[in-house]
Design a protein around this motif. Sequence first.
Motif, PDB file in Angstrom:
ATOM      1  N   UNK A 191       3.560  -1.553  -7.639  1.00 49.21           N
ATOM      2  CA  UNK A 191       2.529  -0.564  -7.310  1.00 49.21           C
ATOM      3  C   UNK A 191       1.438  -1.205  -6.458  1.00 49.21           C
ATOM      4  N   UNK A 192       1.043  -2.420  -6.800  1.00 48.80           N
ATOM      5  CA  UNK A 192       0.052  -3.128  -5.990  1.00 48.80           C
ATOM      6  C   UNK A 192       0.533  -3.350  -4.572  1.00 48.80           C
ATOM      7  N   UNK A 193       1.787  -3.755  -4.411  1.00 49.51           N
ATOM      8  CA  UNK A 193       2.345  -3.993  -3.075  1.00 49.51           C
ATOM      9  C   UNK A 193       2.418  -2.689  -2.289  1.00 49.51           C
ATOM     10  N   UNK A 194       2.917  -1.626  -2.942  1.00 50.27           N
ATOM     11  CA  UNK A 194       3.034  -0.325  -2.279  1.00 50.27           C
ATOM     12  C   UNK A 194       1.657   0.209  -1.881  1.00 50.27           C
ATOM     13  N   UNK A 195       0.662   0.032  -2.734  1.00 51.37           N
ATOM     14  CA  UNK A 195      -0.692   0.521  -2.442  1.00 51.37           C
ATOM     15  C   UNK A 195      -1.270  -0.166  -1.215  1.00 51.37           C
ATOM     16  N   UNK A 196      -1.051  -1.471  -1.116  1.00 49.40           N
ATOM     17  CA  UNK A 196      -1.552  -2.210   0.050  1.00 49.40           C
ATOM     18  C   UNK A 196      -0.836  -1.759   1.314  1.00 49.40           C
ATOM     19  N   UNK A 197       0.494  -1.598   1.227  1.00 51.00           N
ATOM     20  CA  UNK A 197       1.238  -1.116   2.387  1.00 51.00           C
ATOM     21  C   UNK A 197       0.811   0.278   2.803  1.00 51.00           C
ATOM     22  N   UNK A 198       0.588   1.142   1.820  1.00 53.15           N
ATOM     23  CA  UNK A 198       0.112   2.501   2.081  1.00 53.15           C
ATOM     24  C   UNK A 198      -1.240   2.466   2.790  1.00 53.15           C
ATOM     25  N   UNK A 199      -2.132   1.613   2.322  1.00 56.39           N
ATOM     26  CA  UNK A 199      -3.466   1.505   2.917  1.00 56.39           C
ATOM     27  C   UNK A 199      -3.385   1.056   4.374  1.00 56.39           C
ATOM     28  N   UNK A 200      -2.534   0.083   4.646  1.00 55.47           N
ATOM     29  CA  UNK A 200      -2.419  -0.425   6.020  1.00 55.47           C
ATOM     30  C   UNK A 200      -1.829   0.633   6.945  1.00 55.47           C
ATOM     31  N   UNK A 201      -0.818   1.361   6.471  1.00 57.56           N
ATOM     32  CA  UNK A 201      -0.230   2.425   7.286  1.00 57.56           C
ATOM     33  C   UNK A 201      -1.226   3.558   7.527  1.00 57.56           C
ATOM     34  N   UNK A 202      -2.020   3.880   6.509  1.00 60.92           N
ATOM     35  CA  UNK A 202      -3.039   4.925   6.670  1.00 60.92           C
ATOM     36  C   UNK A 202      -4.089   4.513   7.705  1.00 60.92           C
ATOM     37  N   UNK A 203      -4.496   3.258   7.662  1.00 54.96           N
ATOM     38  CA  UNK A 203      -5.464   2.769   8.654  1.00 54.96           C
ATOM     39  C   UNK A 203      -4.880   2.813  10.067  1.00 54.96           C
ATOM     40  N   UNK A 204      -3.605   2.443  10.196  1.00 56.04           N
ATOM     41  CA  UNK A 204      -2.947   2.498  11.508  1.00 56.04           C
ATOM     42  C   UNK A 204      -2.887   3.926  12.031  1.00 56.04           C
TER      43      UNK A 204
ATOM     44  N   UNK B 171      -2.354   7.842  -3.953  1.00 56.98           N
ATOM     45  CA  UNK B 171      -1.881   6.599  -4.550  1.00 56.98           C
ATOM     46  C   UNK B 171      -1.733   6.736  -6.064  1.00 56.98           C
ATOM     47  N   UNK B 172      -2.532   7.607  -6.677  1.00 57.50           N
ATOM     48  CA  UNK B 172      -2.406   7.864  -8.118  1.00 57.50           C
ATOM     49  C   UNK B 172      -1.056   8.504  -8.422  1.00 57.50           C
ATOM     50  N   UNK B 173      -0.679   9.532  -7.661  1.00 55.02           N
ATOM     51  CA  UNK B 173       0.614  10.176  -7.877  1.00 55.02           C
ATOM     52  C   UNK B 173       1.760   9.216  -7.573  1.00 55.02           C
TER      53      UNK B 173
ATOM     54  N   UNK C  76      -3.823   4.370 -13.174  1.00 57.39           N
ATOM     55  CA  UNK C  76      -4.898   3.366 -13.149  1.00 57.39           C
ATOM     56  C   UNK C  76      -4.574   2.241 -12.192  1.00 57.39           C
ATOM     57  N   UNK C  77      -3.317   1.797 -12.199  1.00 63.37           N
ATOM     58  CA  UNK C  77      -2.908   0.727 -11.294  1.00 63.37           C
ATOM     59  C   UNK C  77      -3.053   1.166  -9.839  1.00 63.37           C
ATOM     60  N   UNK C  78      -2.740   2.430  -9.558  1.00 66.28           N
ATOM     61  CA  UNK C  78      -2.880   2.941  -8.203  1.00 66.28           C
ATOM     62  C   UNK C  78      -4.314   2.947  -7.725  1.00 66.28           C
TER      63      UNK C  78
END
Length: 453
Positions: free
Chosen positions: A37-50, A143-145, A172-174
Amino acid sequence: MPPIYRKSKLLRRSRVFWGSIHLWRPRLVFWTGALAIGVISVGFAKLADLAQRAFAGVISSGEWTWLLPLVMTPLGFVLSAWLAATLFPNSQGSGIPQAIAARHLHHDEDRTKLLSLRLAFGKIVLTILGLFCGASIGREGPTVQVGASFMLAVARFGGMAQAKGLILAGSAAGIAAAFNTPLAGIVFAIEEMSRTYESRANGLVLTAVILSGLAALGLSGSYNYFGTANAAPAALADWALVLICGIGGGALGAAFSGFALYAGIRVRRWAQPQPLKRMLMLAGCCGLVVAAIGVTSGGNTFGTGYDQARGAVEGHALPLLFFVEKLLASFLSMISGIPGGIFAPSLAVGAGFGSTIGTLIGSSIALAAILGMAGYFAGVVQAPMTAFVIILEMTGDHQAVIPIMAVSMIGYVTSRLLSREPLYHGLSRVFIAAAIRARRTIEKEAGEEHVAG
């Protein structure tokens, strides 16, 4: 040593060995899921910023390209709404109401309709699409879902049966990984997701937050979401911000959540004869108005609003009407039916509101923005502890701990007086009711088949 004794001893050792594997497998699977979940959240954040940067680049690459949002944003809204309705049902909106609703359901089949790996994939893709088209949405709620879906799926593989606790842990982890706010993730799970203290479930929450936070920390490093602020009340005008941002932010948050719940009811009734066609029409209209607001505001209201909020926290005043424009753009993006959260846009609205108040009364812009975020966010979600902790962790402003706490509580009380039902829990009732109706239909059909047989 007699042969029979040796055989019994070996049998006992093998039982202990295989028993220990049986006990450790769920734990290892759970830990792996939390790290993922931590890895996916970081990847999601970077893609969203892009996606946001790509949209900003498109609309600023030429003399007339600022007109592109008037076409690009409505079309993006329609495409996102269509994909959400046809390929990824129940991915619409923030995602937090779906996670709350899933905790109240008793059948795995019903939970899977709200939390699954398929929905998690769709949520990420469509949120990124929305940001690429200029929608005023955030990635933190989705990210929560995503976290809850992933934890529930991984737990099934590991043979873990605590569905409610696992949804809580994944949610919570998300949040913790999305904002880099581990304490806020824990408080959010207890205060907003469950509304109760469950010692057994909170052990899962703590473990998931630690592991997802470690994964995010390893990939992104240690940072504060809005940098480090050192604003503190110094003059009488600064202390006046506590009351103004608390009452004003809470009232503004209550208005947003109240109108969102009311509009949701009206939209569902209006869409009933032809739900897909009418929802696509609504999405297109909302996208057009969001684009118009974005163009007239000079592009300030597109996207999450992170840059504007951070600028205000650093002491740079925002336009006086920015918070009104951002609130309207966020509201329209929310009711349009596209996937996307309101966490980050709410922080931007709060920062804009505080900046306006600080400018008008001649107070510190940085302090006003921080207190405005606390008051408005507490008013929207009606979770004062979450608001206080998340603002404190995102800004690192330990000099203003008491004012932030006070504003969060005042904002919460003001919001409760004006709007009795918390936004996320009000939205979750829609998914709970739909699941109950579907379950009754299945049971009725099964009963009729039994009678006929």
